[in-house]
Design an enzyme around this catalytic site. Structure first.
Site, short mmCIF file in Angstrom:
data_model
loop_
_atom_site.label_atom_id
_atom_site.label_comp_id
_atom_site.label_asym_id
_atom_site.label_seq_id
_atom_site.Cartn_x
_atom_site.Cartn_y
_atom_site.Cartn_z
N GLU A 104 -9.45 -158.88 -17.92
CA GLU A 104 -10.34 -157.76 -18.23
C GLU A 104 -9.89 -157.05 -19.49
O GLU A 104 -8.69 -157.00 -19.80
CB GLU A 104 -10.33 -156.75 -17.06
CG GLU A 104 -11.59 -156.76 -16.21
CD GLU A 104 -12.79 -156.13 -16.92
OE1 GLU A 104 -12.91 -156.20 -18.16
OE2 GLU A 104 -13.63 -155.56 -16.19
N ASP A 156 -11.27 -148.63 -16.43
CA ASP A 156 -11.57 -147.21 -16.64
C ASP A 156 -11.71 -146.54 -15.27
O ASP A 156 -10.74 -146.06 -14.71
CB ASP A 156 -12.84 -147.11 -17.49
CG ASP A 156 -13.21 -145.68 -17.82
OD1 ASP A 156 -12.46 -144.75 -17.45
OD2 ASP A 156 -14.26 -145.46 -18.45
N LYS A 194 -6.74 -147.11 -18.32
CA LYS A 194 -6.76 -145.68 -18.65
C LYS A 194 -5.92 -144.90 -17.65
O LYS A 194 -5.77 -145.30 -16.49
CB LYS A 194 -8.20 -145.16 -18.67
CG LYS A 194 -8.95 -145.68 -19.88
CD LYS A 194 -10.20 -144.90 -20.17
CE LYS A 194 -11.01 -145.62 -21.23
NZ LYS A 194 -12.39 -145.09 -21.33
N VAL A 236 -12.61 -145.78 -26.12
CA VAL A 236 -12.02 -146.58 -27.20
C VAL A 236 -12.95 -147.73 -27.60
O VAL A 236 -13.75 -148.20 -26.80
CB VAL A 236 -10.64 -147.13 -26.80
CG1 VAL A 236 -9.62 -146.00 -26.69
CG2 VAL A 236 -10.70 -147.91 -25.49
N ARG A 239 -17.03 -154.22 -31.85
CA ARG A 239 -16.24 -155.25 -31.15
C ARG A 239 -15.35 -156.03 -32.12
O ARG A 239 -14.31 -156.54 -31.73
CB ARG A 239 -17.17 -156.26 -30.46
CG ARG A 239 -17.95 -155.70 -29.30
CD ARG A 239 -18.56 -156.85 -28.51
NE ARG A 239 -19.65 -156.43 -27.63
CZ ARG A 239 -19.49 -155.94 -26.40
NH1 ARG A 239 -18.28 -155.79 -25.91
NH2 ARG A 239 -20.53 -155.60 -25.67
P1 IMP Z 1 -14.99 -149.33 -15.19
O1 IMP Z 1 -15.95 -149.97 -14.23
O2 IMP Z 1 -15.24 -147.85 -15.31
O3 IMP Z 1 -13.53 -149.63 -14.89
O4 IMP Z 1 -15.32 -149.87 -16.63
C1 IMP Z 1 -15.13 -151.17 -16.94
C2 IMP Z 1 -15.92 -151.66 -18.13
O5 IMP Z 1 -16.54 -150.60 -18.87
C3 IMP Z 1 -15.00 -152.36 -19.07
O6 IMP Z 1 -14.88 -153.73 -18.77
C4 IMP Z 1 -15.63 -152.07 -20.43
O7 IMP Z 1 -16.57 -153.07 -20.73
C5 IMP Z 1 -16.32 -150.75 -20.26
N1 IMP Z 1 -15.48 -149.63 -20.74
C6 IMP Z 1 -14.72 -148.79 -20.00
N2 IMP Z 1 -14.08 -147.90 -20.76
C7 IMP Z 1 -14.41 -148.21 -22.04
C8 IMP Z 1 -14.04 -147.65 -23.32
O8 IMP Z 1 -13.26 -146.71 -23.46
N3 IMP Z 1 -14.62 -148.25 -24.40
C9 IMP Z 1 -15.48 -149.29 -24.32
N4 IMP Z 1 -15.83 -149.84 -23.16
C10 IMP Z 1 -15.31 -149.30 -22.02
MG MG Z 2 -19.58 -152.08 -23.15
#
Ligand code: IMP
Ligand code: MG
Length: 173
Positions: free
Chosen positions: A97, A101, A129, A151, A163
């Protein structure tokens, strides 16, 4: 594009740490043929750099999920946009991954893969994070723990842009 981002992790910092992670995975899976699964699109860059540092006869596959759309916060709804091509029953799977986040995406994907009966299932996240660490979310391999900021770069996008930056940046808002 430089004017809109501040460097959080340089290209050199990223590459040095990724080589360490690759060597570690190579040692941990010695004698095995792991399947490294990249979560598109964000982890694509990380996966292709990572596997070049893993000295094993490994295989790769990709899956695509969507949880954000153009927003900067997780919606809690994870959609599978592309599933794996490889059957993972009995395989040693490493889910690769870009970033953890809220942890919602990884939890959903892990649950789905676990039900397919892999021999083992681990997570390698380039970035985690701080809030995920505080929430008790753990990855087996972590590149860097970073502040709770949005980020971009090194595979990570904002609305599909940034990207291609070779470093990790913070979007100046
Ligand atoms: P989560 O489900 O909140 O853990 O987020 C996971 C997905 O959201 C990651 O695989 C990223 O694609 C996107 N994501 C989360 N935080 C960021 C960030 O700070 N920048 C860009 N994409 C993020
Ligand atoms: Mg994205």
């Amino acid at each position: 594009m430089n004017g809109t981002t501040e460097v959080l992790l340089s290209e050199e910092q990223l590459q040095t740490r990724i080589r360490e992670l690759g060597r570690q995975i190579g040692q941990d899976y010695a004698g095995k043929e792991p399947l490294l699964v990249g979560v598109l699109k964000g982890a694509a860059m990380f996966l292709v750099d990572l596997i070049r540092a893993v000295d094993l006869p490994l295989a790769i596959d990709f899956m695509a999920v969507s949880s954000y759309g153009a927003a900067t916060e997780s919606s809690g709804v994870v959609r599978i946009l592309k599933d794996l091509e490889t059957p993972i029953e009995g395989r040693d799977v490493v889910l690769v991954e870009d970033i953890i986040d809220s942890g919602l995406t990884i939890a959903y994907v892990l649950d789905m893969l676990r039900r397919r009966g892999p021999a083992s299932l681990k997570v390698c996240a380039l970035l985690v994070k701080e809030k995920a660490v505080e929430a008790g979310l753990k990855a087996d391999y972590v590149g860097f723990t970073i502040p709770d900021k949005f980020v971009v770069g090194y595979g990570l996008d904002f609305d599909e842009k940034y990207r291609n930056l070779p470093y990790l940046g913070v979007l100046a808002s």
